[in-house]
Design an enzyme around this catalytic site. Structure first.
Site, PDB file in Angstrom:
ATOM      1  CG  PHE A 149       2.780   3.323  -5.452  1.00 24.49           C
ATOM      2  CD1 PHE A 149       2.307   4.572  -5.862  1.00 24.49           C
ATOM      3  CD2 PHE A 149       1.901   2.483  -4.777  1.00 24.49           C
ATOM      4  CE1 PHE A 149       0.997   4.965  -5.593  1.00 24.49           C
ATOM      5  CE2 PHE A 149       0.601   2.873  -4.508  1.00 24.49           C
ATOM      6  CZ  PHE A 149       0.148   4.119  -4.921  1.00 24.49           C
ATOM      7  CE  LYS A 173      10.824  -4.535  -2.609  1.00 29.17           C
ATOM      8  NZ  LYS A 173       9.784  -4.019  -3.547  1.00 29.17           N
ATOM      9  CD  GLU A 176       6.590  -4.250  -6.840  1.00 32.78           C
ATOM     10  OE1 GLU A 176       7.090  -3.517  -5.963  1.00 32.78           O
ATOM     11  OE2 GLU A 176       5.756  -5.148  -6.606  1.00 32.78           O
ATOM     12  CB  SER A 226      -0.760  -1.512   2.192  1.00 33.31           C
ATOM     13  OG  SER A 226      -0.144  -2.757   1.937  1.00 33.31           O
ATOM     14  CB  CYS A 281       0.768   7.683   4.285  1.00 32.55           C
ATOM     15  SG  CYS A 281       2.169   8.696   4.721  1.00 32.55           S
ATOM     16  CD  GLU A 383      -4.131   3.849   2.893  1.00 33.40           C
ATOM     17  OE1 GLU A 383      -3.737   2.676   2.747  1.00 33.40           O
ATOM     18  OE2 GLU A 383      -3.369   4.780   3.179  1.00 33.40           O
TER      19      GLU A 383
HETATM   20  P1  NAD Z   1       2.393  -2.036  -0.596  1.00 30.74           P
HETATM   21  O1  NAD Z   1       2.202  -2.480   0.793  1.00 30.74           O
HETATM   22  O2  NAD Z   1       1.627  -2.714  -1.668  1.00 30.74           O
HETATM   23  O3  NAD Z   1       3.941  -2.172  -1.021  1.00 30.74           O
HETATM   24  C1  NAD Z   1       4.970  -1.681  -0.207  1.00 30.74           C
HETATM   25  C2  NAD Z   1       6.214  -2.519  -0.434  1.00 30.74           C
HETATM   26  O4  NAD Z   1       5.936  -3.870  -0.074  1.00 30.74           O
HETATM   27  C3  NAD Z   1       6.687  -2.532  -1.872  1.00 30.74           C
HETATM   28  O5  NAD Z   1       8.087  -2.430  -1.899  1.00 30.74           O
HETATM   29  C4  NAD Z   1       6.207  -3.877  -2.396  1.00 30.74           C
HETATM   30  O6  NAD Z   1       7.064  -4.420  -3.386  1.00 30.74           O
HETATM   31  C5  NAD Z   1       6.199  -4.745  -1.165  1.00 30.74           C
HETATM   32  N1  NAD Z   1       5.129  -5.765  -1.189  1.00 30.74           N
HETATM   33  C6  NAD Z   1       3.931  -5.669  -1.825  1.00 30.74           C
HETATM   34  N2  NAD Z   1       3.211  -6.794  -1.607  1.00 30.74           N
HETATM   35  C7  NAD Z   1       3.965  -7.614  -0.828  1.00 30.74           C
HETATM   36  C8  NAD Z   1       3.758  -8.902  -0.257  1.00 30.74           C
HETATM   37  N3  NAD Z   1       2.632  -9.596  -0.471  1.00 30.74           N
HETATM   38  N4  NAD Z   1       4.736  -9.431   0.490  1.00 30.74           N
HETATM   39  C9  NAD Z   1       5.883  -8.747   0.716  1.00 30.74           C
HETATM   40  N5  NAD Z   1       6.123  -7.525   0.199  1.00 30.74           N
HETATM   41  C10 NAD Z   1       5.181  -6.941  -0.561  1.00 30.74           C
HETATM   42  O7  NAD Z   1       2.137  -0.448  -0.614  1.00 30.74           O
HETATM   43  P2  NAD Z   1       2.080   0.496  -1.879  1.00 30.74           P
HETATM   44  O8  NAD Z   1       0.819   0.216  -2.614  1.00 30.74           O
HETATM   45  O9  NAD Z   1       3.358   0.483  -2.623  1.00 30.74           O
HETATM   46  O10 NAD Z   1       1.989   1.921  -1.145  1.00 30.74           O
HETATM   47  C11 NAD Z   1       0.794   2.493  -0.697  1.00 30.74           C
HETATM   48  C12 NAD Z   1       0.583   2.237   0.767  1.00 30.74           C
HETATM   49  O11 NAD Z   1       1.682   2.730   1.521  1.00 30.74           O
HETATM   50  C13 NAD Z   1      -0.629   2.963   1.338  1.00 30.74           C
HETATM   51  O12 NAD Z   1      -1.321   2.073   2.182  1.00 30.74           O
HETATM   52  C14 NAD Z   1      -0.051   4.122   2.119  1.00 30.74           C
HETATM   53  O13 NAD Z   1      -0.857   4.598   3.174  1.00 30.74           O
HETATM   54  C15 NAD Z   1       1.193   3.493   2.630  1.00 30.74           C
HETATM   55  N6  NAD Z   1       2.165   4.507   3.025  1.00 30.74           N
HETATM   56  C16 NAD Z   1       2.348   4.704   4.357  1.00 30.74           C
HETATM   57  C17 NAD Z   1       3.222   5.683   4.779  1.00 30.74           C
HETATM   58  C18 NAD Z   1       3.438   5.923   6.243  1.00 30.74           C
HETATM   59  O14 NAD Z   1       4.352   6.651   6.565  1.00 30.74           O
HETATM   60  N7  NAD Z   1       2.670   5.353   7.135  1.00 30.74           N
HETATM   61  C19 NAD Z   1       3.927   6.449   3.841  1.00 30.74           C
HETATM   62  C20 NAD Z   1       3.730   6.201   2.482  1.00 30.74           C
HETATM   63  C21 NAD Z   1       2.845   5.225   2.085  1.00 30.74           C
END
Ligand code: NAD
Length: 497
Positions: A149, A173, A176, A226, A281, A383
């Site tokens: 997000f 994808k 959401e 994450s 991140c 984090e």
């Molecule tokens: P998230 O892991 O909750 O979601 C990421 C994606 O995975 C979304 O599209 C979501 O719909 C999907 N998702 C969520 N739960 C899922 C599940 N149980 N099974 C399958 N798919 C699932 O992350 P977020 O909260 O949207 O974003 C924040 C996180 O992203 C932070 O941890 C941040 O550090 C990380 N991030 C990392 C980088 C990097 O380059 N390393 C860059 C940006 C963000």
């Protein structure tokens, strides 16, 4: 109520029967839209459509693809205001911050306008007498991207421009939680001249992620999110024989040496720890001061500057940073602050009771600073992804480096110092993917590659830049002779001379 759907085969696609999620304005806490959450069937349809588009697209010349990306870049620039408004309204970050992130995405598009150079193979004349050898980089097929997000424009643009420029087709994808900007990116791709199906966008949650992970027609998946989900995507995807790059979470340390310039260092900490409400991140979330005196100087300056920060909605031009992106995340961050206090860290500023007049239902947390944080505390190990800075003090540089290296996450780290020797030592010895020397957020530019180490990246490739091209292509090596002599069958392994 606005209904946000999908973008498949060059047009919006809606399935009124599918499950729906809610999209909020985080500054007001109001629901502003519903988003369709794709079923497995819808994902399958999008993948099939991209597969149909692949054959023709993969046969276009790289220069043709590059020219369409040139038009795409112009359209992104032309639509910058609208894209930034979509990001800010659903994410909560300020308009200048949203524009900065879109610009970083546009830089990847600019990079792929030179894809012709990146796809050049290597050639060796006369690897044997009258035998030549050359390499080709060929596309994989349908690739997919799953994005978080916090950067609804930039992170998708880390992925699909490189994949598509390499001759693949792509199913995105997005998160959401803020799905409108990615959908607009897909619409603009059609306007630029990409054929339908080259870039499809399906909105959804776990169900759509699992559908992509299981679909035999998806060859490769880029994931950013994450760490637990990155690990899940990596293991499930590789088990299904897909190529996976899965970028996870971060706990980025800044090591502050006694010779660092105090004002520059604290400005850098403030911007990187609290900008975008800490939802980056590459945010600095741990400031490690070398020596008690360094800690005292940094703390004093930080507290003065923090008290002047403006926290508010993106619609207010004076806002330095906005709310957290959702109610669930807001509660999670408050829970971390409670936990830090219980575990005995010293709370210097407390953002828990921050309220913005007129925006009482928004998900605002004020800038929060803990001092005397210890490695065993939850606020250090995990984090937080909010405007919460942990301060620590070590006696020596070596102890600070050990903290950086012992942490399980290894996305970014910075050292602030005037010493070239310390800077070189840190750059070479920190077990971290992206290093800043007097740079707090060392995000590599588009023609380098972005990626962490340890549990911040699962897979072998970083994202965008040269590693992105490697990830989205298969290597082929051809050995060729036009020699008309026939020496008869050879039963030993050929040794060319
Ligand atoms: P998230 O892991 O909750 O979601 C990421 C994606 O995975 C979304 O599209 C979501 O719909 C999907 N998702 C969520 N739960 C899922 C599940 N149980 N099974 C399958 N798919 C699932 O992350 P977020 O909260 O949207 O974003 C924040 C996180 O992203 C932070 O941890 C941040 O550090 C990380 N991030 C990392 C980088 C990097 O380059 N390393 C860059 C940006 C963000």
């Amino acid at each position: 109520m606005e209904l946000i759907s999908h973008f498949i085969d060059g047009k919006l696609y809606s399935d009124k029967n599918c499950r729906k999620g809610k999209v909020f304005n985080p500054a007001t806490g109001e629901q502003i839209a519903d988003v369709e959450l794709a079923s497995k069937d819808i994902v399958k349809m999008a993948v099939k459509n991209s597969l149909q588009a692949f054959d023709k697209w993969s046969k276009t010349t790289p220069i043709t693809r590059a020219r369409i990306f040139s038009k795409y870049k112009d359209l992104l620039v032309k639509n910058m205001n609208e894209l930034a408004e979509l990001v800010s309204k659903q994410h909560g970050k300020t308009i200048p911050d949203a524009k900065g992130s879109i610009q970083r995405g546009i830089e990847v598009v600019e990079y792929v306008t030179g894809i012709t150079s990146s796809l050049k193979g290597e050639h060796s004349s006369n690897v044997g007498t009258n035998v030549d050898s050359h390499t080709l980089r060929q596309p994989l097929g349908v690739c997919a991207g799953i994005t978080p997000f916090n950067f609804p424009a930039m992170v998708p643009m880390w992925m699909f421009p490189v994949a598509i420029a390499c001759g693949n087709t792509f199913v995105l994808k997005p998160s959401e939680k803020d799905p409108s900007c990615p959908l607009k990116l897909a619409e603009l791709a059609i306007e630029a001249g990409f054929p339908p199906g080259v870039l499809n966008c399906v909105n959804g949650d776990k169900e759509s992620v699992d559908a992509l992970l299981e679909d035999k027609d998806v060859q490769a998946i880029s994931f950013v999110g994450s760490t637990p989900i990155a690990e899940y995507v990596y293991h499930t995807g590789t088990k299904n024989n897909k190529r996976i790059q899965a970028l996870g979470g971060a706990k980025n340390h800044m090591v502050i040496m006694p010779d660092a310039d105090v004002e520059k260092t604290t400005d850098a900490i403030i911007g990187s720890a609290f900008g975008s409400a800490g939802e980056r991140c590459m945010a600095i979330s741990v400031a490690v001061c070398v020596g008690k005196e360094t800690n005292n100087k940094i703390k004093k300056s930080l507290l003065e500057k923090t008290s002047k920060l403006n926290v508010g909605p993106y619609t207010d031009e004076k806002t330095d940073f906005g709310p957290l992106s959702s109610e669930a995340h807001y509660k999670k961050v408050l829970g971390y602050i409670d936990s830090g206090e219980k575990e005995g860290a010293k709370l210097l500023t407390d953002g828990r009771n921050f309220k913005k007049q007129g925006y009482e239902n928004g998900y605002f947390v004020g800038p929060t600073i803990f001092d005397e944080v210890k490695p065993e505390m939850k606020i250090y190990k995990e984090e937080i992804f909010g405007p919460v800075l942990s301060m620590m003090t070590t006696k020596k540089y070596e102890d600070a480096l050990k903290l950086v290296n012992d942490h399980e996450l290894g996305n970014g780290a910075a050292v602030f110092t005037k010493s070239g020797n310390i800077a070189k030592h840190f750059t070479e010895n920190a077990k971290i993917g992206m290093i800043g020397v007097n740079v707090p957020i060392p995000v590599p530019v588009a023609y380098h590659s972005f990626g962490g180490w340890k549990r911040s990246l699962f897979g072998d490739h970083s994202i965008h830049g040269p590693d992105g091209v490697r990830f989205y292509t298969k290597l082929k090596t051809a050995t060729i002779t036009w020699n008309e002599d026939n020496a008869g069958p050879e039963f030993t392994i050929p040794v060319l001379s």
